[in-house]
Scaffold this motif. Structure first.
Motif, PDB file in Angstrom:
ATOM      1  N   HIS A  91      43.421  43.018  37.356  1.00 41.20           N
ATOM      2  CA  HIS A  91      42.534  41.705  37.422  1.00 41.20           C
ATOM      3  C   HIS A  91      42.353  41.632  35.896  1.00 41.20           C
ATOM      4  O   HIS A  91      41.530  41.999  35.246  1.00 41.20           O
ATOM      5  CB  HIS A  91      41.353  42.101  38.107  1.00 41.20           C
ATOM      6  N   CYS A  92      42.647  40.273  35.559  1.00 41.44           N
ATOM      7  CA  CYS A  92      42.750  39.447  34.099  1.00 41.44           C
ATOM      8  C   CYS A  92      41.551  38.621  34.440  1.00 41.44           C
ATOM      9  O   CYS A  92      41.396  37.742  34.984  1.00 41.44           O
ATOM     10  CB  CYS A  92      43.787  39.373  33.680  1.00 41.44           C
ATOM     11  N   CYS A 122      51.371  36.453  23.773  1.00 41.05           N
ATOM     12  CA  CYS A 122      50.639  37.322  24.844  1.00 41.05           C
ATOM     13  C   CYS A 122      51.441  37.758  25.954  1.00 41.05           C
ATOM     14  O   CYS A 122      51.285  38.914  26.264  1.00 41.05           O
ATOM     15  CB  CYS A 122      49.265  36.878  25.073  1.00 41.05           C
ATOM     16  N   LEU A 176      49.265  33.206  31.196  1.00 36.60           N
ATOM     17  CA  LEU A 176      49.347  34.254  32.223  1.00 36.60           C
ATOM     18  C   LEU A 176      49.292  33.864  33.811  1.00 36.60           C
ATOM     19  O   LEU A 176      50.239  35.000  34.259  1.00 36.60           O
ATOM     20  CB  LEU A 176      47.820  34.797  32.120  1.00 36.60           C
ATOM     21  N   LYS A 196      48.127  45.940  26.360  1.00 33.62           N
ATOM     22  CA  LYS A 196      47.070  46.222  27.432  1.00 33.62           C
ATOM     23  C   LYS A 196      47.458  45.817  28.836  1.00 33.62           C
ATOM     24  O   LYS A 196      47.392  46.434  29.888  1.00 33.62           O
ATOM     25  CB  LYS A 196      45.841  45.567  27.114  1.00 33.62           C
ATOM     26  N   LEU A 197      47.991  44.535  28.909  1.00 30.41           N
ATOM     27  CA  LEU A 197      48.501  43.786  29.969  1.00 30.41           C
ATOM     28  C   LEU A 197      49.866  44.612  30.729  1.00 30.41           C
ATOM     29  O   LEU A 197      49.674  44.986  31.852  1.00 30.41           O
ATOM     30  CB  LEU A 197      49.032  42.389  29.902  1.00 30.41           C
ATOM     31  N   TYR A 242      37.381  44.443  35.944  1.00 32.65           N
ATOM     32  CA  TYR A 242      38.410  43.835  35.299  1.00 32.65           C
ATOM     33  C   TYR A 242      39.279  44.868  34.643  1.00 32.65           C
ATOM     34  O   TYR A 242      38.813  46.124  34.458  1.00 32.65           O
ATOM     35  CB  TYR A 242      37.990  43.036  34.119  1.00 32.65           C
ATOM     36  N   LEU A 259      41.853  43.897  32.043  1.00 35.13           N
ATOM     37  CA  LEU A 259      41.817  43.035  30.777  1.00 35.13           C
ATOM     38  C   LEU A 259      40.789  42.003  30.667  1.00 35.13           C
ATOM     39  O   LEU A 259      40.640  41.179  31.610  1.00 35.13           O
ATOM     40  CB  LEU A 259      43.334  42.576  30.649  1.00 35.13           C
ATOM     41  N   ILE A 291      46.594  42.104  23.469  1.00 35.49           N
ATOM     42  CA  ILE A 291      46.543  41.857  25.014  1.00 35.49           C
ATOM     43  C   ILE A 291      47.733  42.119  25.514  1.00 35.49           C
ATOM     44  O   ILE A 291      47.931  42.583  26.816  1.00 35.49           O
ATOM     45  CB  ILE A 291      46.254  40.259  25.045  1.00 35.49           C
ATOM     46  N   ASN A 308      48.616  48.251  31.977  1.00 39.36           N
ATOM     47  CA  ASN A 308      48.055  48.249  33.216  1.00 39.36           C
ATOM     48  C   ASN A 308      49.221  47.994  34.401  1.00 39.36           C
ATOM     49  O   ASN A 308      48.972  48.536  35.389  1.00 39.36           O
ATOM     50  CB  ASN A 308      47.021  47.055  33.374  1.00 39.36           C
ATOM     51  N   VAL A 331      43.974  36.314  38.112  1.00 38.63           N
ATOM     52  CA  VAL A 331      43.375  35.738  36.931  1.00 38.63           C
ATOM     53  C   VAL A 331      42.224  35.284  37.375  1.00 38.63           C
ATOM     54  O   VAL A 331      42.070  34.344  38.281  1.00 38.63           O
ATOM     55  CB  VAL A 331      44.504  34.991  36.121  1.00 38.63           C
ATOM     56  N   SER A 379      44.838  31.049  30.331  1.00 37.29           N
ATOM     57  CA  SER A 379      45.070  31.380  31.810  1.00 37.29           C
ATOM     58  C   SER A 379      46.143  30.851  32.449  1.00 37.29           C
ATOM     59  O   SER A 379      46.669  31.519  33.317  1.00 37.29           O
ATOM     60  CB  SER A 379      43.692  30.814  32.325  1.00 37.29           C
TER      61      SER A 379
END
Length: 492
Positions: free
Chosen positions: A225-226, A100, A242, A202-203, A317, A319, A199, A206, A263, A239
């Motif tokens: 903000h994930c 991811c 990330l 999208k990350l 959020y 994501l 994911i 953003n 996160v 987590s």
């Protein structure tokens, strides 16, 4: 004359053609005929029953851990193997979170079925069908299938039937949403390669949008903000990956927005509840140290830009990743087979469905019936893999004793039943930090480790479990490349 000689050659060649070829030519020519021809009866589609002098057919529904390990262990000299699955590869899920954020490439965690069981692409009676199973007729020993279609540009789904001598249902499970409004529409799960791709896109989207002039401070904080819902191994590992991506790569390459990205991990109970208490406290400490905010609460509603918790508070959020366990799929719920506690397909000690002859079930879609006195096993990769290995050995034994064809194994002795022993649990929580819990159960005593050495064990263990040497090579190269040059942040 030249044209006459050519006509004679064509006529002679036509006479030499096989009846099948001649029928195809006549059928093609009939489309150009103006005469009223009677409609041609539709031929039955699919694979019919095997004959006594042919190899029996094993039909496997699914290409996950259980189904793939089963197909790998089946002897193609004893059986024709047919796999029906909506994907033509197995996903090495323990390393999916790493894809991811660009630590690994997607192809490193995907193993083609044709490499797992080569006979599927080479043996005359073995096949792989990119399709979904829609129904099972245990009386006629048939499965009803429908080809996979994607998007509006694809053709209409083709329906067909496959007769089986032995059927193995290994279709897996689906992510549990607990009926919470908005989860399916707005959250991203983390079970397939396309989930990891979504994911990642999208990350990175953003990150780039938040740097555009005119974006308000509030909107910038929301975009970056994930939120991860679910404190199991998958949620914790994602987590951790990330947060490491943010600290190692985002802070260097997106300096304008580095102070806005955060996160949050939401869990209703304790994170990593199956691990030793000492390891859980270590995980909390490392996650907090790496910048992950831990929130205890239950999600009650999901909207396009925020989630509502049980206490009424709202968490914005950009994501949202949903990782709260799995439950039975609609296909499993539709089957008229006995069910175990939790709605899975009920099986006995030999992984058979007791009410259906020649039907077995393994993996996340199956569970022991209450009459066996055994608990329903957790939906873990190691459970599915060991069930697949056991069933492959059992079916090979049945085939060697002449029970491979339909209704031929009733009088055979199946030998020792399936026994599962937990090998332990692994989870990475931060950069160079991981947990290793080798206890048989939460109440049992055993070895539990945390720290850098555990991280080395985690990587070594998963590297050895990657199916092929090809993918092991990919994984090692990806790890080395990431450690030297950083993660790839291209949005492809």
């Amino acid at each position: 004359m030249f044209w006459c000689r050519n006509f004679i050659k064509i006529s002679t060649a036509t006479k030499a053609k096989s009846p099948i070829t001649t029928n195809l030519i006549l059928t093609s020519l009939s489309h150009f005929s103006t005469a009223n021809q009677p409609p041609v009866a539709a031929q039955p589609s699919g694979l019919g029953p095997t004959k006594a002098d042919e190899k029996p057919r094993v039909v496997v529904l699914g290409s996950g851990w259980a189904g793939s390990r089963l197909m790998k262990g089946l002897d193609p000299k004893l059986y024709d193997i047919v796999c029906v699955s909506p994907r033509n590869h197995m996903v090495f899920t323990p390393l999916l979170a790493s894809t991811c954020v660009g630590t690994l490439e997607f192809r490193s965690v995907a193993e083609p079925i044709s490499r797992i069981q080569p006979s599927i692409s080479s043996a005359p009676g073995s096949y792989f069908f990119l399709a979904n199973c829609t129904a099972v007729n245990t009386e006629s020993h048939e499965v009803h299938c429908e080809t996979v279609t994607e998007g509006d540009q694809t053709s209409e789904a083709w329906k067909f039937k496959i007769s089986y001598d032995k059927l193995v249902i290994a279709s897996g499970a689906q992510a549990s949403t607990f009926g919470i409004h908005g989860v399916k529409e707005h959250a991203v799960f983390l079970r397939e390669v396309h989930h990891a791709q979504a994911i990642r896109r999208k990350l990175l989207l953003n990150l780039m949008l938040s740097d555009v002039p005119g974006i308000s401070e509030e909107e910038k904080r929301r975009l970056l903000h994930c939120v991860v819902v679910g404190g199991g191994p998958t949620g914790v590992e994602f987590s951790g990956e990330l947060s490491d991506f943010i600290r190692s790569d985002v802070h260097q390459r997106y300096t304008h927005v580095k102070d806005y990205i955060h996160v949050t991990l939401i869990e209703a109970n304790d994170i990593l509840s199956s691990f030793d208490d000492r390891l859980r406290h270590y995980a909390i400490k490392q996650l907090t140290k790496s910048g992950v905010r831990l929130v205890r609460g239950t999600v009650k509603d999901v909207r396009p830009e925020n989630v509502t918790l049980s206490d009424g508070s709202e968490v914005p959020y950009g994501l949202l990743v949903w990782s709260t366990g799995v439950g039975p799929s609609p296909f499993v719920n539709s089957l008229r087979l006995p069910k175990s506690p939790g709605g899975r397909i009920g099986i006995d000690e030999w992984l058979r469905v007791p009410t259906a002859q020649d039907v077995f079930s393994i993996g996340d879609c199956s569970g022991f019936l209450e009459s066996t006195g055994k608990p329903v096993l957790p939906a873990l990769a190691q459970v599915a893999e060991r069930q697949g290995k056991y069933l492959a050995d059992l079916l090979n034994k049945i085939g060697k004793e002449g029970g491979g064809h339909a209704n031929r194994a009733k009088a055979l002795d199946f030998g020792d039943p399936f026994e599962y022993k937990h090998l332990g649990s692994l989870a990475t929580v931060a950069r160079f930090k991981a947990l290793v819990d080798l206890r048989q159960s939460k109440e049992a005593k055993g070895v539990s480790l945390a720290g850098f050495f555990s991280w080395f064990i985690w990587r070594s263990a998963y590297l050895t479990r990657v199916v092929s040497w090809r993918n092991r090579f990919y994984v090692v190269i990806n790890w080395l490349t990431t450690s030297v040059f950083g993660r790839d942040i291209s949005r492809l």
